[in-house]
Design a protein around this motif. Structure first.
Motif, PDB file in Angstrom:
ATOM      1  N   THR A   7       0.756  -1.235  -0.092  1.00 27.13           N
ATOM      2  CA  THR A   7       0.038   0.214   0.095  1.00 27.13           C
ATOM      3  C   THR A   7       0.959   1.290  -0.008  1.00 27.13           C
ATOM      4  N   TRP A   8       0.436   2.273  -0.147  1.00 28.92           N
ATOM      5  CA  TRP A   8       1.038   3.615  -0.171  1.00 28.92           C
ATOM      6  C   TRP A   8       1.590   3.883   1.261  1.00 28.92           C
ATOM      7  N   GLU A   9       1.345   3.301   2.123  1.00 24.79           N
ATOM      8  CA  GLU A   9       1.841   3.612   3.435  1.00 24.79           C
ATOM      9  C   GLU A   9       3.021   2.404   4.001  1.00 24.79           C
ATOM     10  N   GLY A  10       3.161   1.538   2.885  1.00 26.26           N
ATOM     11  CA  GLY A  10       4.104   0.525   3.071  1.00 26.26           C
ATOM     12  C   GLY A  10       3.739  -0.893   3.821  1.00 26.26           C
ATOM     13  N   GLY A  11       2.221  -0.973   3.749  1.00 29.92           N
ATOM     14  CA  GLY A  11       1.949  -2.075   4.190  1.00 29.92           C
ATOM     15  C   GLY A  11       1.148  -3.356   3.295  1.00 29.92           C
ATOM     16  N   HIS A  12       0.416  -4.083   3.924  1.00 25.29           N
ATOM     17  CA  HIS A  12      -0.347  -4.862   2.930  1.00 25.29           C
ATOM     18  C   HIS A  12      -1.744  -5.114   3.412  1.00 25.29           C
ATOM     19  N   GLU A  13      -2.767  -5.129   2.609  1.00 20.96           N
ATOM     20  CA  GLU A  13      -4.101  -5.270   2.784  1.00 20.96           C
ATOM     21  C   GLU A  13      -4.535  -6.183   1.840  1.00 20.96           C
ATOM     22  N   LEU A  14      -4.851  -7.387   2.053  1.00 27.85           N
ATOM     23  CA  LEU A  14      -5.430  -8.579   1.551  1.00 27.85           C
ATOM     24  C   LEU A  14      -6.931  -8.650   1.410  1.00 27.85           C
ATOM     25  N   ASP A  15      -7.267  -9.068   0.240  1.00 31.83           N
ATOM     26  CA  ASP A  15      -8.672  -9.377  -0.065  1.00 31.83           C
ATOM     27  C   ASP A  15      -9.007 -10.772  -0.637  1.00 31.83           C
ATOM     28  N   ALA A  16     -10.181 -11.294  -0.346  1.00 31.96           N
ATOM     29  CA  ALA A  16     -10.234 -12.774  -0.757  1.00 31.96           C
ATOM     30  C   ALA A  16     -11.771 -12.813  -0.767  1.00 31.96           C
ATOM     31  N   SER A  17     -12.402 -13.966  -1.766  1.00 30.28           N
ATOM     32  CA  SER A  17     -13.681 -14.436  -1.726  1.00 30.28           C
ATOM     33  C   SER A  17     -13.795 -15.775  -2.317  1.00 30.28           C
ATOM     34  N   ILE A  18     -15.090 -16.317  -1.673  1.00 30.97           N
ATOM     35  CA  ILE A  18     -15.103 -17.753  -2.248  1.00 30.97           C
ATOM     36  C   ILE A  18     -16.667 -17.958  -2.292  1.00 30.97           C
ATOM     37  N   MET A  19     -17.107 -18.728  -3.201  1.00 39.44           N
ATOM     38  CA  MET A  19     -18.615 -19.011  -3.492  1.00 39.44           C
ATOM     39  C   MET A  19     -18.925 -20.419  -3.817  1.00 39.44           C
ATOM     40  N   ARG A  39     -25.577 -20.698  -3.517  1.00 43.09           N
ATOM     41  CA  ARG A  39     -25.075 -19.449  -3.863  1.00 43.09           C
ATOM     42  C   ARG A  39     -24.496 -18.807  -2.144  1.00 43.09           C
ATOM     43  N   ASP A  40     -24.099 -19.789  -1.533  1.00 48.13           N
ATOM     44  CA  ASP A  40     -23.545 -19.365  -0.055  1.00 48.13           C
ATOM     45  C   ASP A  40     -22.241 -18.847  -0.671  1.00 48.13           C
ATOM     46  N   ALA A  41     -21.738 -17.647   0.337  1.00 51.05           N
ATOM     47  CA  ALA A  41     -20.396 -16.951  -0.173  1.00 51.05           C
ATOM     48  C   ALA A  41     -19.706 -16.338   1.158  1.00 51.05           C
ATOM     49  N   GLY A  42     -18.455 -16.075   1.035  1.00 50.14           N
ATOM     50  CA  GLY A  42     -17.874 -15.577   2.069  1.00 50.14           C
ATOM     51  C   GLY A  42     -16.765 -14.553   1.565  1.00 50.14           C
ATOM     52  N   ALA A  43     -16.482 -13.376   2.081  1.00 50.27           N
ATOM     53  CA  ALA A  43     -15.278 -12.459   1.586  1.00 50.27           C
ATOM     54  C   ALA A  43     -14.661 -11.742   2.886  1.00 50.27           C
ATOM     55  N   VAL A  44     -13.502 -11.409   2.506  1.00 54.64           N
ATOM     56  CA  VAL A  44     -12.782 -10.623   3.503  1.00 54.64           C
ATOM     57  C   VAL A  44     -12.098  -9.434   2.822  1.00 54.64           C
ATOM     58  N   ALA A  45     -11.966  -8.497   3.168  1.00 59.27           N
ATOM     59  CA  ALA A  45     -11.004  -7.093   2.755  1.00 59.27           C
ATOM     60  C   ALA A  45     -10.265  -6.671   3.590  1.00 59.27           C
ATOM     61  N   GLY A  46      -9.095  -6.264   3.140  1.00 59.35           N
ATOM     62  CA  GLY A  46      -8.215  -5.311   4.096  1.00 59.35           C
ATOM     63  C   GLY A  46      -7.744  -6.079   5.182  1.00 59.35           C
ATOM     64  N   VAL A  47      -7.400  -7.487   5.087  1.00 60.42           N
ATOM     65  CA  VAL A  47      -6.683  -7.927   6.140  1.00 60.42           C
ATOM     66  C   VAL A  47      -5.250  -7.900   6.186  1.00 60.42           C
ATOM     67  N   THR A  48      -4.755  -8.110   7.462  1.00 62.64           N
ATOM     68  CA  THR A  48      -3.007  -7.712   7.184  1.00 62.64           C
ATOM     69  C   THR A  48      -2.085  -8.710   7.811  1.00 62.64           C
ATOM     70  N   THR A  49      -2.889  -9.501   8.658  1.00 64.01           N
ATOM     71  CA  THR A  49      -1.913 -10.718   9.241  1.00 64.01           C
ATOM     72  C   THR A  49      -2.311 -12.035   9.111  1.00 64.01           C
ATOM     73  N   VAL A  50      -3.295 -12.206   8.283  1.00 70.88           N
ATOM     74  CA  VAL A  50      -3.967 -13.602   8.014  1.00 70.88           C
ATOM     75  C   VAL A  50      -3.197 -14.352   6.875  1.00 70.88           C
ATOM     76  N   GLY A  81     -10.981  -5.392   7.653  1.00 70.76           N
ATOM     77  CA  GLY A  81     -10.219  -4.943   8.643  1.00 70.76           C
ATOM     78  C   GLY A  81      -9.964  -5.617   9.945  1.00 70.76           C
ATOM     79  N   LYS A  82     -10.086  -4.819  10.755  1.00 68.77           N
ATOM     80  CA  LYS A  82      -9.826  -5.227  12.344  1.00 68.77           C
ATOM     81  C   LYS A  82     -10.839  -6.440  12.720  1.00 68.77           C
ATOM     82  N   GLY A  83     -12.000  -6.258  12.374  1.00 73.48           N
ATOM     83  CA  GLY A  83     -13.264  -7.339  12.759  1.00 73.48           C
ATOM     84  C   GLY A  83     -12.688  -8.612  11.945  1.00 73.48           C
ATOM     85  N   ALA A  84     -12.255  -8.577  10.682  1.00 70.00           N
ATOM     86  CA  ALA A  84     -11.970  -9.675  10.021  1.00 70.00           C
ATOM     87  C   ALA A  84     -10.892 -10.275  10.716  1.00 70.00           C
ATOM     88  N   GLU A  85      -9.924  -9.616  11.308  1.00 68.34           N
ATOM     89  CA  GLU A  85      -8.616 -10.155  11.756  1.00 68.34           C
ATOM     90  C   GLU A  85      -9.210 -10.781  13.152  1.00 68.34           C
TER      91      GLU A  85
END
Length: 358
Positions: free
Chosen positions: A103-115, A120-131, A152-156
């Protein structure tokens, strides 16, 4: 209505030329199919050394083999999709998990999804940093929460509560990605100037029980700011699966894929074509082979994916998709010079490719 009967007439004409109907994976009991990708973009032979070319192909083949083995042994599509993406998330050549862009700040923000195409059940995460494996977290959101997307933090926190592997943030870092960020800042470049390819990874699968699944994982775009989120974790844009039509995983300029709703758009159009096919058989009394050719055949599926990607291009975006259908068609479509990709089927197909002319 005139256009519909024009299609019918064209189908009869083509049928008379001796074109054989497509044989589906499910015609043979327990057929399966798998397609994977590792990103699309400006990928040219002249910019790739022989060693790099071989390394990318080996990584793709290892991931493809892992998923194919699982499907061949009767495993579920969801498990095969996750198995493929787990390997690619750990491979620093791709922009997902380890090797994710900065990222611009020098970190990592990871996103993923599966279905899951069954319901048509589905799950997704956005902006995780340590998973370590965002795709596994996305699946856990799908199976162990009442939600579809956490960020984000909730997903973590959710990941920690469900004993998923956490790693230090710098575990994802590589010198290659850090240099791209530094070059971007020093030369005041855009993300597209330093990201020669969109290294998002994904997989789509059809298992022996006729079920479809799709998954996607990414680190996003170099230098992204303000917690930007692209299409990869957005169900219907970067990922979609529906047993009635297809499973799709996308890679590309996320803002455009979101605006078009690429993954869902492809599946929706194919579902409509299947309905037309069934209607043609029952009300027009059209021969089954011609109905298949017009609406369900591999060429029709390819045309549909190409048409949706053309919409993305017309808006100014680029990228690609992989898709698998209930008939077992495993296809690619991209409007870039190359796409890291592979496919395998129970009918003996097993191949990986990189460039547009392969």
């Amino acid at each position: 209505m005139r256009g519909f009967f024009t299609q019918i007439a064209a189908g009869f004409a083509l049928a008379l030329t001796g074109i054989a109907p497509t044989v589906s994976a499910q015609d043979a009991e327990g057929g399966w199919s798998l397609a994977i990708h590792g990103g699309a973009g400006t990928i040219a032979r002249e910019n790739m050394s022989a060693e790099e070319d071989a390394a990318y192909r080996a990584s793709l083949q290892a991931a493809l083999d892992a998923g194919a083995k699982m499907l061949a042994e009767g495993g579920e599509a969801l498990d095969a999709v996750e198995a493929v993406i787990l390997l690619l998330e750990d491979d620093p050549r791709f922009n997902a998990g380890r090797g994710a862009v900065f990222t611009w700040e020098g970190g990592h923000e990871l996103d993923a999804s599966i279905m899951d195409g069954r319901d048509r059940d589905a799950g997704a995460v956005a902006g995780v940093t340590t998973v370590r494996h965002p795709i596994s977290l996305a699946r856990k959101v799908m199976t162990d929460s009442p939600h579809v997307m956490l960020a984000g933090k909730g997903a973590e926190t959710f990941a920690a509560e469900h004993d998923l592997e956490l790693v230090p943030a710098d575990w994802f870092s590589t010198d290659f990605r850090r240099e791209a960020l530094e070059r971007m800042k020093a030369r005041e470049l855009s993300a597209l100037d330093v990201d020669a390819k969109f290294g998002t990874v994904g997989a789509v699968a059809l298992d022996r029980n006729g079920n479809l699944a799709a998954g996607t994982s990414t680190g996003g775009m170099t230098g992204k700011r303000w917690n930007r989120i692209g299409d990869a974790p957005v169900i219907g844009a970067g990922t979609y699966a529906d047993n009635r039509s297809c499973a799709v995983s996308a890679t590309g300029w996320g803002e455009y894929f979101i605006r078009v709703g690429v993954a869902h758009e492809i599946c929706s159009r194919l579902r409509g074509q299947r309905a037309m096919s069934e209607n043609a058989r029952s009300t027009v009394n059209m021969p089954e082979t011609i109905a298949d050719f017009l609406f369900d055949g591999e060429r029709a599926v390819q045309r549909t994916a190409d048409d949706v990607l053309a919409e993305v291009k017309n808006l100014g975006g680029d990228g690609g998709v992989i898709l698998v259908t209930p008939e077992g068609h495993a296809l690619f479509s991209f409007n870039t010079s190359g796409m890291y990709r592979g496919r395998a089927t129970s009918e003996g197909v097993n191949e990986v490719a990189i460039y547009g002319d392969e």
